[in-house]
Design a protein around this motif. Structure first.
Motif, PDB file in Angstrom:
ATOM      1  N   MET A 137       0.836  -1.198   0.000  1.00 37.73           N
ATOM      2  CA  MET A 137       0.000   0.000   0.000  1.00 37.73           C
ATOM      3  C   MET A 137       0.874   1.252   0.000  1.00 37.73           C
ATOM      4  O   MET A 137       1.849   1.357   0.753  1.00 37.73           O
ATOM      5  N   TYR A 138       0.474   2.200  -0.843  1.00 41.20           N
ATOM      6  CA  TYR A 138       1.168   3.482  -0.974  1.00 41.20           C
ATOM      7  C   TYR A 138       0.151   4.616  -0.835  1.00 41.20           C
ATOM      8  O   TYR A 138      -1.049   4.436  -1.066  1.00 41.20           O
ATOM      9  N   ARG A 139       0.662   5.796  -0.525  1.00 41.86           N
ATOM     10  CA  ARG A 139      -0.190   6.989  -0.421  1.00 41.86           C
ATOM     11  C   ARG A 139       0.510   8.174  -1.079  1.00 41.86           C
ATOM     12  O   ARG A 139       1.710   8.395  -0.865  1.00 41.86           O
ATOM     13  N   LEU A 140      -0.259   8.918  -1.857  1.00 43.06           N
ATOM     14  CA  LEU A 140       0.263  10.162  -2.429  1.00 43.06           C
ATOM     15  C   LEU A 140      -0.099  11.313  -1.504  1.00 43.06           C
ATOM     16  O   LEU A 140      -1.283  11.628  -1.320  1.00 43.06           O
ATOM     17  N   ASP A 141       0.906  11.921  -0.895  1.00 43.07           N
ATOM     18  CA  ASP A 141       0.687  13.099  -0.050  1.00 43.07           C
ATOM     19  C   ASP A 141       0.678  14.328  -0.954  1.00 43.07           C
ATOM     20  O   ASP A 141       1.719  14.718  -1.504  1.00 43.07           O
ATOM     21  N   VAL A 142      -0.494  14.930  -1.096  1.00 48.49           N
ATOM     22  CA  VAL A 142      -0.718  15.964  -2.099  1.00 48.49           C
ATOM     23  C   VAL A 142      -0.094  17.291  -1.666  1.00 48.49           C
ATOM     24  O   VAL A 142      -0.334  17.774  -0.550  1.00 48.49           O
ATOM     25  N   THR A 143       0.692  17.881  -2.567  1.00 47.83           N
ATOM     26  CA  THR A 143       1.294  19.194  -2.300  1.00 47.83           C
ATOM     27  C   THR A 143       0.638  20.291  -3.125  1.00 47.83           C
ATOM     28  O   THR A 143       0.750  21.479  -2.775  1.00 47.83           O
ATOM     29  N   ALA A 144      -0.032  19.948  -4.212  1.00 52.62           N
ATOM     30  CA  ALA A 144      -0.738  20.927  -5.039  1.00 52.62           C
ATOM     31  C   ALA A 144      -1.644  20.176  -6.006  1.00 52.62           C
ATOM     32  O   ALA A 144      -1.417  18.985  -6.286  1.00 52.62           O
ATOM     33  N   VAL A 145      -2.642  20.870  -6.517  1.00 54.61           N
ATOM     34  CA  VAL A 145      -3.580  20.276  -7.472  1.00 54.61           C
ATOM     35  C   VAL A 145      -3.784  21.259  -8.619  1.00 54.61           C
ATOM     36  O   VAL A 145      -4.015  22.455  -8.392  1.00 54.61           O
ATOM     37  N   ARG A 146      -3.711  20.764  -9.826  1.00 52.88           N
ATOM     38  CA  ARG A 146      -4.079  21.541 -10.998  1.00 52.88           C
ATOM     39  C   ARG A 146      -5.426  21.031 -11.479  1.00 52.88           C
ATOM     40  O   ARG A 146      -5.558  19.875 -11.888  1.00 52.88           O
ATOM     41  N   PHE A 147      -6.444  21.892 -11.392  1.00 56.77           N
ATOM     42  CA  PHE A 147      -7.791  21.498 -11.811  1.00 56.77           C
ATOM     43  C   PHE A 147      -8.141  22.179 -13.121  1.00 56.77           C
ATOM     44  O   PHE A 147      -7.930  23.381 -13.283  1.00 56.77           O
ATOM     45  N   VAL A 148      -8.665  21.392 -14.049  1.00 58.34           N
ATOM     46  CA  VAL A 148      -9.156  21.914 -15.322  1.00 58.34           C
ATOM     47  C   VAL A 148     -10.613  21.487 -15.450  1.00 58.34           C
ATOM     48  O   VAL A 148     -10.922  20.288 -15.437  1.00 58.34           O
ATOM     49  N   GLY A 149     -11.494  22.477 -15.570  1.00 58.02           N
ATOM     50  CA  GLY A 149     -12.921  22.172 -15.666  1.00 58.02           C
ATOM     51  C   GLY A 149     -13.434  22.116 -17.080  1.00 58.02           C
ATOM     52  O   GLY A 149     -14.633  21.995 -17.306  1.00 58.02           O
ATOM     53  N   GLY A 150     -12.545  22.181 -18.069  1.00 57.92           N
ATOM     54  CA  GLY A 150     -12.929  22.241 -19.468  1.00 57.92           C
ATOM     55  C   GLY A 150     -12.257  23.440 -20.105  1.00 57.92           C
ATOM     56  O   GLY A 150     -11.359  24.054 -19.520  1.00 57.92           O
ATOM     57  N   PHE A 151     -12.671  23.780 -21.297  1.00 52.05           N
ATOM     58  CA  PHE A 151     -12.061  24.905 -22.000  1.00 52.05           C
ATOM     59  C   PHE A 151     -12.193  26.190 -21.195  1.00 52.05           C
ATOM     60  O   PHE A 151     -13.263  26.538 -20.704  1.00 52.05           O
ATOM     61  N   ALA A 152     -11.067  26.889 -21.029  1.00 62.59           N
ATOM     62  CA  ALA A 152     -11.005  28.220 -20.406  1.00 62.59           C
ATOM     63  C   ALA A 152     -11.370  28.213 -18.927  1.00 62.59           C
ATOM     64  O   ALA A 152     -11.656  29.254 -18.355  1.00 62.59           O
ATOM     65  N   ARG A 153     -11.340  27.028 -18.265  1.00 64.37           N
ATOM     66  CA  ARG A 153     -11.558  26.991 -16.815  1.00 64.37           C
ATOM     67  C   ARG A 153     -10.464  26.152 -16.192  1.00 64.37           C
ATOM     68  O   ARG A 153     -10.424  24.928 -16.390  1.00 64.37           O
ATOM     69  N   MET A 154      -9.586  26.801 -15.446  1.00 64.92           N
ATOM     70  CA  MET A 154      -8.487  26.065 -14.822  1.00 64.92           C
ATOM     71  C   MET A 154      -7.939  26.881 -13.656  1.00 64.92           C
ATOM     72  O   MET A 154      -8.077  28.111 -13.623  1.00 64.92           O
ATOM     73  N   SER A 155      -7.341  26.190 -12.703  1.00 63.12           N
ATOM     74  CA  SER A 155      -6.748  26.890 -11.564  1.00 63.12           C
ATOM     75  C   SER A 155      -5.802  25.951 -10.832  1.00 63.12           C
ATOM     76  O   SER A 155      -5.875  24.725 -10.971  1.00 63.12           O
ATOM     77  N   TRP A 156      -4.915  26.560 -10.034  1.00 62.25           N
ATOM     78  CA  TRP A 156      -4.114  25.810  -9.076  1.00 62.25           C
ATOM     79  C   TRP A 156      -4.850  25.818  -7.746  1.00 62.25           C
ATOM     80  O   TRP A 156      -5.344  26.859  -7.299  1.00 62.25           O
TER      81      TRP A 156
END
Length: 254
Positions: free
Chosen positions: A132-151
């Motif tokens: 078992m492994y775990r990814l400890d999240v340091t940042a997320v890049r979210f893209v909601g579709g065309f022209a929608r994105m954020s850190w």
């Protein structure tokens, strides 16, 4: 004095959307840093679960290339994407960046329990070479579709929660579109800013409101976001909100 309606959230923020997307998916693209050729990005498909903080949990074989890569350098990312229809570039996706660590003892046992709950038919979890492994999240890049994105920063992501209607979403959509199409048209006309709507299809729903695609004269199409006005965390609360909205849109004549 009550809180003004316009100050309430009308849709999930990107941290909530990313958490919901992780909860809604069961497989993802894991990218690690290859040993051979050294430093090359290496992508592989994995199955995942998530813990209470949205950290991906992975059950990986010692024999896999990604496990060998992680043993040398734990830096990695996990790409999760909406499995919807249509243009894949217009679907929501989130890339979770961080460091992957192998779990031991009680932490590994708890993670394995969650993983098995998410993947009850994954018989390989009992094999001796899987860990078992775990990814400890340091940042997320979210893209909601065309022209929608954020850190999205790690603290905001960890504090957010998946949408509580996730497990009921398909049922709500099917019920409204099959049994209450007329009410959706009325609500879209009066509350959705679509006065010429001739038909309406509910395409999405969450605790803050719902999305519709309306068709007007000549087949012209448009989309609208219609907030509930107060959060609805259960199917019953969604029903109550929609009944209120339908009554407002089409008052009973005296």
């Amino acid at each position: 004095m009550s809180e003004p309606t316009q100050s309430r959230p009308t849709e999930p923020d990107d941290a909530e959307r990313a958490r919901t997307l992780l909860a809604a998916t069961s497989s993802a693209l894991l990218s690690t840093i290859a040993l051979d050729p050294p430093g090359t990005p290496f992508g592989s498909v994995v199955a995942h679960a998530g813990d209470d903080a949205g950290r991906p949990l992975l059950c990986l074989s010692d024999l896999a290339e990604h496990s060998r890569n992680l043993a040398a350098d734990g830096r990695a990312s996990l790409l999760v994407t909406d499995v919807g229809v249509g243009d894949p570039l217009d679907r929501a996706r989130a890339t979770l960046l961080g460091v992957v660590t192998r779990l031991d003892g009680a932490a590994a046992a708890a993670a394995l329990e969650r993983y098995r709950a998410a993947h009850p038919h994954a018989g390989f979890t009992g094999f001796h070479d899987f860990r078992m492994y775990r990814l400890d999240v340091t940042a997320v890049r979210f893209v909601g579709g065309f022209a929608r994105m954020s850190w999205v920063d790690a603290a905001a992501y960890a504090a957010a929660r998946p949408d509580p209607l996730l497990a009921h979403r398909d049922g709500i959509l099917d019920h409204m579109n099959s049994d209450h199409a007329d009410a959706l048209v009325d609500i879209s006309r009066v509350l959705g800013g679509q006065p010429d709507a001739e038909s309406a299809l509910m395409t999405g729903v969450d605790r803050y409101g719902f999305d519709v695609h309306v068709t007007g004269p000549g087949g012209a199409g448009a989309t609208a976001r219609i907030p509930f006005g107060a959060t609805a965390d259960t199917p019953g609360e969604v029903r109550d909100a929609l009944v209120r909205m339908a009554r407002h849109a089409r008052p009973v004549e005296e």
